[in-house]
Write a protein that holds these residues in place. Sequence first.
Motif, PDB file in Angstrom:
ATOM      1  N   GLU A   1       2.164   5.250  10.329  1.00 36.28           N
ATOM      2  CA  GLU A   1       2.358   3.998   9.593  1.00 36.28           C
ATOM      3  C   GLU A   1       2.193   4.205   8.091  1.00 36.28           C
ATOM      4  O   GLU A   1       2.983   3.680   7.288  1.00 36.28           O
ATOM      5  CB  GLU A   1       1.367   2.943  10.090  1.00 36.28           C
ATOM      6  CG  GLU A   1       1.475   1.599   9.378  1.00 36.28           C
ATOM      7  CD  GLU A   1       2.802   0.894   9.601  1.00 36.28           C
ATOM      8  OE1 GLU A   1       3.214   0.116   8.710  1.00 36.28           O
ATOM      9  OE2 GLU A   1       3.431   1.111  10.656  1.00 36.28           O
ATOM     10  N   LEU A   2       1.201   4.974   7.692  1.00 36.52           N
ATOM     11  CA  LEU A   2       0.942   5.164   6.264  1.00 36.52           C
ATOM     12  C   LEU A   2       1.987   6.062   5.614  1.00 36.52           C
ATOM     13  O   LEU A   2       2.291   5.899   4.427  1.00 36.52           O
ATOM     14  CB  LEU A   2      -0.471   5.710   6.060  1.00 36.52           C
ATOM     15  CG  LEU A   2      -1.544   4.655   6.355  1.00 36.52           C
ATOM     16  CD1 LEU A   2      -2.906   5.292   6.545  1.00 36.52           C
ATOM     17  CD2 LEU A   2      -1.600   3.607   5.242  1.00 36.52           C
TER      18      LEU A   2
ATOM     19  N   ARG B   1       4.897   4.012   4.751  1.00 37.85           N
ATOM     20  CA  ARG B   1       4.641   3.212   3.553  1.00 37.85           C
ATOM     21  C   ARG B   1       4.587   4.063   2.282  1.00 37.85           C
ATOM     22  O   ARG B   1       4.089   3.635   1.251  1.00 37.85           O
ATOM     23  CB  ARG B   1       3.326   2.433   3.729  1.00 37.85           C
ATOM     24  CG  ARG B   1       3.409   1.374   4.800  1.00 37.85           C
ATOM     25  CD  ARG B   1       2.060   0.764   5.125  1.00 37.85           C
ATOM     26  NE  ARG B   1       2.205  -0.318   6.079  1.00 37.85           N
ATOM     27  CZ  ARG B   1       2.422  -1.591   5.749  1.00 37.85           C
ATOM     28  NH1 ARG B   1       2.487  -1.944   4.475  1.00 37.85           N
ATOM     29  NH2 ARG B   1       2.567  -2.508   6.683  1.00 37.85           N
TER      30      ARG B   1
ATOM     31  N   LEU C   1       0.862  -1.178   0.000  1.00 35.69           N
ATOM     32  CA  LEU C   1       0.000   0.000   0.000  1.00 35.69           C
ATOM     33  C   LEU C   1       0.902   1.232   0.000  1.00 35.69           C
ATOM     34  O   LEU C   1       1.471   1.603   1.023  1.00 35.69           O
ATOM     35  CB  LEU C   1      -0.920   0.023   1.228  1.00 35.69           C
ATOM     36  CG  LEU C   1      -1.842   1.245   1.337  1.00 35.69           C
ATOM     37  CD1 LEU C   1      -2.887   1.242   0.231  1.00 35.69           C
ATOM     38  CD2 LEU C   1      -2.532   1.289   2.701  1.00 35.69           C
TER      39      LEU C   1
ATOM     40  N   GLN D   1      -3.009  -2.904  11.676  1.00 34.19           N
ATOM     41  CA  GLN D   1      -3.042  -3.979  10.683  1.00 34.19           C
ATOM     42  C   GLN D   1      -4.428  -4.113  10.062  1.00 34.19           C
ATOM     43  O   GLN D   1      -4.575  -4.205   8.838  1.00 34.19           O
ATOM     44  CB  GLN D   1      -2.646  -5.313  11.322  1.00 34.19           C
ATOM     45  CG  GLN D   1      -2.639  -6.482  10.341  1.00 34.19           C
ATOM     46  CD  GLN D   1      -2.646  -7.837  11.025  1.00 34.19           C
ATOM     47  OE1 GLN D   1      -3.386  -8.742  10.637  1.00 34.19           O
ATOM     48  NE2 GLN D   1      -1.822  -8.011  12.045  1.00 34.19           N
TER      49      GLN D   1
ATOM     50  N   ILE E   1      -5.221  -1.218   7.544  1.00 31.29           N
ATOM     51  CA  ILE E   1      -4.494  -1.312   6.274  1.00 31.29           C
ATOM     52  C   ILE E   1      -5.034  -2.469   5.434  1.00 31.29           C
ATOM     53  O   ILE E   1      -5.231  -2.337   4.220  1.00 31.29           O
ATOM     54  CB  ILE E   1      -2.984  -1.438   6.535  1.00 31.29           C
ATOM     55  CG1 ILE E   1      -2.464  -0.124   7.121  1.00 31.29           C
ATOM     56  CG2 ILE E   1      -2.238  -1.780   5.248  1.00 31.29           C
ATOM     57  CD1 ILE E   1      -1.014  -0.143   7.514  1.00 31.29           C
TER      58      ILE E   1
END
Length: 326
Positions: A26-27, A30, A5, A229, A232
Amino acid sequence: MNINLSQKRILITGGAGFIGSNLCEELLKRNNKVICLDNFSTGKRENLSTIINNTNFTLIEGDIRNLEDCLKASKEVDYVLHQAALGSVPRSIKDPITTNDVNINGFLNMLLASRDSGVKRFVYAASSSTYGDSESLPKVEDVIGKPLSPYAITKYVNELYADVFSKTYGLETVGLRYFNVFGRKQDPNGAYAAVIPKFVSQLMNLESPTIYGDGNYSRDFTYIDNVIQANILSLVADVRAVNTVYNVAYGDRNTLNDLMSYLKEYLSEYNPKIKDVEIIYGSKRQGDIPHSHACINKAKELLKYNPQFSLQKGLKEAIKWYWGNL
């Protein structure tokens, strides 16, 4: 968590809050562009301190009760993670009107903005409070009871609205029924602080925590990384897995007495005096569900959800963070 992602524009409402800020971090890791919409009524600027200068991060100070703010934040967004809400059963009992305004009117504004902006998928924070007075254990998504608080009503109405928007407008929605989430950045202060950070803070200060009731009420305590988790996975899940709700938990339950024993044991490694702190027992709180234990088979099957943190493992991580940050 090996999930592809990246290179997406993702709006996180309530992105300065406990769960929202962890999702933002977290994003961004990524390699996504993250937009945070928050009015800082319960969110905190310090939760964004490590990412505020990231060129892929945009902060919009606004309110989900204002449709214009929602439309502005949703512009050219691929996905929405809707975390903004007024939590707390006691707060909703004290002030049901504000809870309703934020959690229902604000939710509807975000659905409308997502629909009108062409958002691909709308993932939202639902709640285990939706199970209400249902006594069946473990909790299965299709079996709910009557809500026990204004807060629970608002979260159930969210699910109903999401279902209607999916069927009527074709907006892909996923509801995640969180079960007692805890972990880094969760605020221990204030009248409506969650139980784990509040207990941790009190024990660290050698103050006696109060358990409401006899301590035998049980909860499916869920560490923040399990929740990250699930969010996502909901964004990348096959279309056959959308337009429904999932339990997000570890799939186990511990009593409040169990919780207190673990906290005293793990915190005593930092300060041995903590094991001698006395625990106070008070009267039961209105609106509290006696037992909460999630069946997570549906999320495992359709989202490929595989929580890695038990209560004990999560508590050790959370305590490590609190000891260095409180």
